[in-house]
Design a protein around this motif. Structure first.
Motif, PDB file in Angstrom:
ATOM      1  N   THR A   9       0.809  -1.217   0.000  1.00 36.22           N
ATOM      2  CA  THR A   9       0.000   0.000   0.000  1.00 36.22           C
ATOM      3  C   THR A   9       0.842   1.267   0.000  1.00 36.22           C
ATOM      4  OG1 THR A   9      -1.733  -1.147   1.245  1.00 36.22           O
ATOM      5  CG2 THR A   9      -1.710   1.265   1.396  1.00 36.22           C
ATOM      6  N   LEU A  68      -0.604   5.210   0.441  1.00 40.09           N
ATOM      7  CA  LEU A  68      -1.754   6.121   0.543  1.00 40.09           C
ATOM      8  C   LEU A  68      -1.265   7.407   1.202  1.00 40.09           C
ATOM      9  CD1 LEU A  68      -4.436   3.554   1.783  1.00 40.09           C
ATOM     10  CD2 LEU A  68      -4.335   4.614  -0.483  1.00 40.09           C
ATOM     11  N   LYS A  72     -12.704  -5.066   6.353  1.00 35.14           N
ATOM     12  CA  LYS A  72     -11.348  -4.568   6.633  1.00 35.14           C
ATOM     13  C   LYS A  72     -11.408  -3.703   7.886  1.00 35.14           C
ATOM     14  CE  LYS A  72      -8.058  -1.363   4.373  1.00 35.14           C
ATOM     15  NZ  LYS A  72      -7.677  -0.715   3.102  1.00 35.14           N
ATOM     16  N   THR A  94      -8.372   2.251   8.136  1.00 37.43           N
ATOM     17  CA  THR A  94      -7.779   2.962   6.995  1.00 37.43           C
ATOM     18  C   THR A  94      -6.271   3.121   7.136  1.00 37.43           C
ATOM     19  OG1 THR A  94      -7.985   5.135   8.023  1.00 37.43           O
ATOM     20  CG2 THR A  94      -9.889   4.357   6.762  1.00 37.43           C
ATOM     21  N   GLY A  95      -5.787   2.936   8.363  1.00 37.15           N
ATOM     22  CA  GLY A  95      -4.390   3.283   8.649  1.00 37.15           C
ATOM     23  C   GLY A  95      -4.275   4.724   9.110  1.00 37.15           C
ATOM     24  N   LYS A 136      -9.435  -8.410   6.044  1.00 37.25           N
ATOM     25  CA  LYS A 136      -8.218  -7.620   5.822  1.00 37.25           C
ATOM     26  C   LYS A 136      -7.921  -6.748   7.039  1.00 37.25           C
ATOM     27  CE  LYS A 136      -6.204  -4.032   2.825  1.00 37.25           C
ATOM     28  NZ  LYS A 136      -6.296  -3.271   1.559  1.00 37.25           N
ATOM     29  N   ALA A 168      -5.640  -3.997   8.656  1.00 37.50           N
ATOM     30  CA  ALA A 168      -4.815  -2.955   8.028  1.00 37.50           C
ATOM     31  C   ALA A 168      -4.572  -1.834   9.016  1.00 37.50           C
ATOM     32  CB  ALA A 168      -5.524  -2.392   6.790  1.00 37.50           C
ATOM     33  N   GLY A 169      -3.418  -1.233   8.871  1.00 38.12           N
ATOM     34  CA  GLY A 169      -3.084  -0.093   9.715  1.00 38.12           C
ATOM     35  C   GLY A 169      -2.194  -0.493  10.863  1.00 38.12           C
ATOM     36  N   GLY A 170      -0.962  -0.071  10.826  1.00 34.19           N
ATOM     37  CA  GLY A 170      -0.044  -0.296  11.936  1.00 34.19           C
ATOM     38  C   GLY A 170       0.594  -1.676  11.978  1.00 34.19           C
ATOM     39  N   ARG A 172       3.433  -3.812  11.068  1.00 33.31           N
ATOM     40  CA  ARG A 172       4.760  -3.444  10.555  1.00 33.31           C
ATOM     41  C   ARG A 172       5.796  -4.538  10.726  1.00 33.31           C
ATOM     42  NH1 ARG A 172       3.026   1.737  12.414  1.00 33.31           N
ATOM     43  NH2 ARG A 172       2.315   2.694  10.490  1.00 33.31           N
ATOM     44  N   GLY A 210      -3.219  -5.334   4.925  1.00 35.10           N
ATOM     45  CA  GLY A 210      -2.990  -4.013   4.327  1.00 35.10           C
ATOM     46  C   GLY A 210      -1.862  -3.327   5.065  1.00 35.10           C
ATOM     47  N   ALA A 211      -0.755  -3.051   4.351  1.00 31.97           N
ATOM     48  CA  ALA A 211       0.393  -2.475   5.054  1.00 31.97           C
ATOM     49  C   ALA A 211       1.294  -1.724   4.090  1.00 31.97           C
ATOM     50  CB  ALA A 211       1.189  -3.575   5.753  1.00 31.97           C
ATOM     51  N   SER A 212       1.840  -0.617   4.575  1.00 34.88           N
ATOM     52  CA  SER A 212       2.753   0.167   3.744  1.00 34.88           C
ATOM     53  C   SER A 212       4.213  -0.124   4.065  1.00 34.88           C
ATOM     54  CB  SER A 212       2.458   1.658   3.921  1.00 34.88           C
ATOM     55  OG  SER A 212       2.592   2.023   5.281  1.00 34.88           O
ATOM     56  N   SER A 213       4.480  -0.699   5.254  1.00 33.61           N
ATOM     57  CA  SER A 213       5.900  -0.870   5.596  1.00 33.61           C
ATOM     58  C   SER A 213       6.224  -2.220   6.224  1.00 33.61           C
ATOM     59  CB  SER A 213       6.334   0.268   6.526  1.00 33.61           C
ATOM     60  OG  SER A 213       5.534   0.256   7.690  1.00 33.61           O
TER      61      SER A 213
HETATM   62  O1  LIG Z   1      -4.915  -0.092   3.957  1.00 35.49           O
HETATM   63  C1  LIG Z   1      -3.784   0.006   4.376  1.00 35.49           C
HETATM   64  C2  LIG Z   1      -3.343   0.974   5.369  1.00 35.49           C
HETATM   65  O2  LIG Z   1      -3.585   2.269   4.974  1.00 35.49           O
HETATM   66  C3  LIG Z   1      -1.893   0.805   5.647  1.00 35.49           C
HETATM   67  O3  LIG Z   1      -1.588   1.339   6.894  1.00 35.49           O
HETATM   68  P1  LIG Z   1      -0.059   1.453   7.377  1.00 35.49           P
HETATM   69  O4  LIG Z   1       0.525   2.587   6.570  1.00 35.49           O
HETATM   70  O5  LIG Z   1      -0.134   1.740   8.835  1.00 35.49           O
HETATM   71  O6  LIG Z   1       0.638   0.173   7.058  1.00 35.49           O
END
Ligand SMILES: O=C[C@H](O)COP(=O)(O)O
Length: 313
Positions: free
Chosen positions: A57, A59, A213, A216-217, A249, A251-253, A255, A284-287
């Motif tokens: 992800t 965003l 899900k 949103t993160g 799903k 998502a958010g945090g 890592r 769902g993860a960005s990192s």
């Molecule tokens: O849907 C995915 C999330 O926005 C990702 O959240 P994150 O940046 O904490 O991994």
């Protein structure tokens, strides 16, 4: 391929009497990380599975075509050729998740890879734009080539128990998605009680969500184990009531590799191994990917690589 959830029609009697016992949910969730102690080849296999199920992800307000292209290159070959070869695996991520105006860049960069493009929509992350605009945003993302749409709900409907309004909004979102799969973000950090989370999850599934899900993160509190547990119980109840299968799903945090393992253990304990595949489970993860690569690299070489060699984009 899993058959899509068709929804069940609005049936409040199936969830309005249900009250969640928070201390019990928290106690059960707290016992999870210790349930399985995954080591060596087993741990590596579960981490590779987390990569298969990853919604990679970006965003951010400063996303660009270039950043999305770099992320997509990573999505095609998330472990890099050397690590993948050493592990004897060929793997892509579950999807790339971006904002609607970034969808066309992702579609172009992923052409021929088989990796789906997911787009957030409906005024993500707050969702406080008029419904016709939110539906138009879904149509825009679908026209741009998105295969999956991650929508946010009107939290007020859940907070005030206006379940009919929530059902109607999500049913319209599902219709706007057409063939694209619908992931409904409950933004559980905003919902205050686990009972509200459970009821909102049931409404989303009754209205036709393919996935539910957590977050949103962007909320103050994102994916947690107690909330995930309650959402999985809702998925189980919905399946028992309708025979239909819905994905999950978190998502958010998320890592760390430990997070990836813990959430998979939760899935296995609550829904069974058959849910641990990209059709039914996404993280769902960005990192997160950098830490998984680090652990897998340690498994293969016996030492840790520096993070700056592994940043996804
Ligand atoms: O849907 C995915 C999330 O926005 C990702 O959240 P994150 O940046 O904490 O991994």
């Amino acid at each position: 391929m899993v058959t899509r959830n068709q929804g069940s029609g609005f049936k409040p009697a199936l969830f309005t009497s249900r009250v969640v016992n928070r201390p019990a949910a928290e106690w059960l969730a707290a016992s999870l990380p210790g349930l399985r102690s995954l080591k060596g080849a087993h741990q590596a296999a579960w981490l590779v599975n987390a990569v298969r199920c990853l919604d990679l992800t970006t965003l951010a307000g400063d996303d660009t075509a270039g950043r999305v292209a770099r992320l997509c290159a990573k999505a095609r070959d998330p472990l890099g050729p050397h690590l993948a070869e050493a592990l004897g695996v060929s793997v892509t991520v579950g999807a790339v998740c971006v904002y609607p105006t970034m969808v066309r860049h992702a579609v172009k960069a992923l052409e021929g890879s088989g990796v789906p493009v997911a787009s957030v929509a409906t005024g993500f992350p707050a969702g406080l734009t008029p419904l016709p605009l939110r539906l138009a945003e879904i149509s825009y993302a679908v026209d741009q080539g998105a295969d999956e749409i991650d929508v946010v709900i009107t939290r007020e409907y859940a907070l005030t128990g206006d379940w009919a309004a929530l059902y109607e909004e999500i049913a319209q979102m599902r219709a706007a998605c057409g063939e694209a799969h619908l992931k409904v973000i409950l933004a559980t950090g905003d919902l205050r009680s686990l009972t509200t989370v459970y009821r909102a999850a049931m409404v989303a599934m009754q209205a036709g969500a393919d996935f539910i899900k957590t977050s949103t993160g962007k909320e103050e509190v994102n994916a947690t184990l107690p909330v995930s547990l309650i959402m999985l119980r809702a998925i189980r109840d919905y399946q028992a009531q309708t025979g239909q299968i819905v994905g999950f799903k978190p998502a958010g945090g998320l890592r760390t590799s430990k997070d990836a393992l813990t959430w998979q253990v939760l899935m296995k304990e609550e829904l069974g191994l058959s849910w641990l595949q990209p059709d039914l489970f996404r993280i769902g993860a960005s990192s997160l990917l950098a830490d998984i690569e680090r652990q897998l690299s340690h498994y293969v070489t016996g030492r840790y690589a520096a993070f700056h060699h592994q940043e996804p984009a």
